[in-house]
Design a protein around this motif. Structure first.
Motif, PDB file in Angstrom:
ATOM      1  N   GLY A  91       0.877  -1.206  -0.044  1.00  0.00           N
ATOM      2  CA  GLY A  91       0.067   0.091  -0.022  1.00  0.00           C
ATOM      3  C   GLY A  91       0.806   1.279   0.005  1.00  0.00           C
ATOM      4  N   VAL A  92       1.979   1.003   0.063  1.00  0.00           N
ATOM      5  CA  VAL A  92       3.072   2.431   0.001  1.00  0.00           C
ATOM      6  C   VAL A  92       3.108   2.914  -1.499  1.00  0.00           C
ATOM      7  N   SER A  93       3.214   4.363  -1.521  1.00  0.00           N
ATOM      8  CA  SER A  93       3.105   4.944  -2.727  1.00  0.00           C
ATOM      9  C   SER A  93       4.658   4.539  -3.409  1.00  0.00           C
ATOM     10  N   ARG A  94       4.704   4.733  -4.907  1.00  0.00           N
ATOM     11  CA  ARG A  94       6.055   4.678  -5.460  1.00  0.00           C
ATOM     12  C   ARG A  94       7.069   5.592  -4.955  1.00  0.00           C
ATOM     13  N   GLU A  95       6.435   6.855  -4.825  1.00  0.00           N
ATOM     14  CA  GLU A  95       7.570   7.922  -4.240  1.00  0.00           C
ATOM     15  C   GLU A  95       8.007   7.635  -2.760  1.00  0.00           C
ATOM     16  N   LYS A  96       7.194   6.942  -2.115  1.00  0.00           N
ATOM     17  CA  LYS A  96       7.778   6.723  -0.532  1.00  0.00           C
ATOM     18  C   LYS A  96       8.531   5.436  -0.860  1.00  0.00           C
ATOM     19  N   ILE A  97       8.399   4.417  -1.703  1.00  0.00           N
ATOM     20  CA  ILE A  97       9.337   3.328  -1.953  1.00  0.00           C
ATOM     21  C   ILE A  97      10.684   3.720  -2.281  1.00  0.00           C
ATOM     22  N   THR A  98      10.773   4.870  -3.101  1.00  0.00           N
ATOM     23  CA  THR A  98      11.839   5.523  -3.569  1.00  0.00           C
ATOM     24  C   THR A  98      12.645   6.104  -2.486  1.00  0.00           C
ATOM     25  N   GLN A  99      12.214   6.617  -1.468  1.00  0.00           N
ATOM     26  CA  GLN A  99      12.679   7.381  -0.362  1.00  0.00           C
ATOM     27  C   GLN A  99      13.327   6.132   0.614  1.00  0.00           C
ATOM     28  N   LEU A 100      12.276   5.090   0.752  1.00  0.00           N
ATOM     29  CA  LEU A 100      12.764   3.902   1.601  1.00  0.00           C
ATOM     30  C   LEU A 100      13.777   3.011   1.035  1.00  0.00           C
ATOM     31  N   LEU A 101      13.697   2.785  -0.186  1.00  0.00           N
ATOM     32  CA  LEU A 101      14.569   1.622  -0.554  1.00  0.00           C
ATOM     33  C   LEU A 101      15.574   2.116  -1.676  1.00  0.00           C
TER      34      LEU A 101
END
Length: 165
Positions: A91-101
């Motif tokens: 459920g995490v957004s693509r932008e947030k995934i880029t920040q996290l991973l």
């Protein structure tokens, strides 16, 4: 040190094997038993236990940590099982995934489209420890409507490509 039933069983196995071996050298059972009792902890911790670690593929599990994911990519395999089980990234957004991973490392190839699928990001997880490991761990993150819907781990062969200079 925590004494577990498995530890006790392994210590007993090492003791019995030492006793049987030493009994072939000297037939005095009391002497073989005494020497086996003294040598068992040393043989266990310096021979048996390291050998067990080499042939087993056990590794410590850790909770997901974005900083550790980015800074130590070779140890990501320690975090992935907990991340998938707890649905941390679902459920995490693509932008947030880029920040996290971080930015995706590669995209999945779609044979039907004959192109990379921008909705399937892949990251290398490192190589799990073990003597007979010949594959590296990877994870595929699937997006739908710019949200994570699935994480799938897979293995791929380790290849050593020669760099041409």
């Amino acid at each position: 040190m925590i004494i577990t039933p498995l530890l006790v069983i392994f210590l007993i196995i090492v003791f019995v094997l030492l006793f049987l071996f030493l009994n072939t050298v000297d037939k005095r059972k009391w002497l073989s038993g005494l020497i086996s009792l003294v040598l068992t902890p040393f043989v266990f911790f310096f021979l048996f236990y390291p050998f067990l670690n080499i042939i087993s593929s056990y590794h410590h599990q850790k909770y997901f940590n974005s900083d550790a994911w980015i800074e130590k990519p070779a140890l990501r395999y320690e975090m992935i099982d907990n991340t998938i089980e707890s649905d941390t990234l679902i459920g995490v957004s693509r932008e947030k995934i880029t920040q996290l991973l971080g930015k995706e490392e590669w995209l999945t190839w779609d044979d039907a489209k004959k192109a990379h699928d921008i909705n399937k990001w892949n990251y290398g997880l490192g190589i799990e420890p073990g003597a007979f490991t010949d594959e590296r761990e990877c994870v595929e993150i699937t997006f739908q409507n710019d949200k994570v819907v699935a994480l799938k781990t897979y293995q791929e062969d380790i290849t050593f490509e020669n760099e041409k200079e």
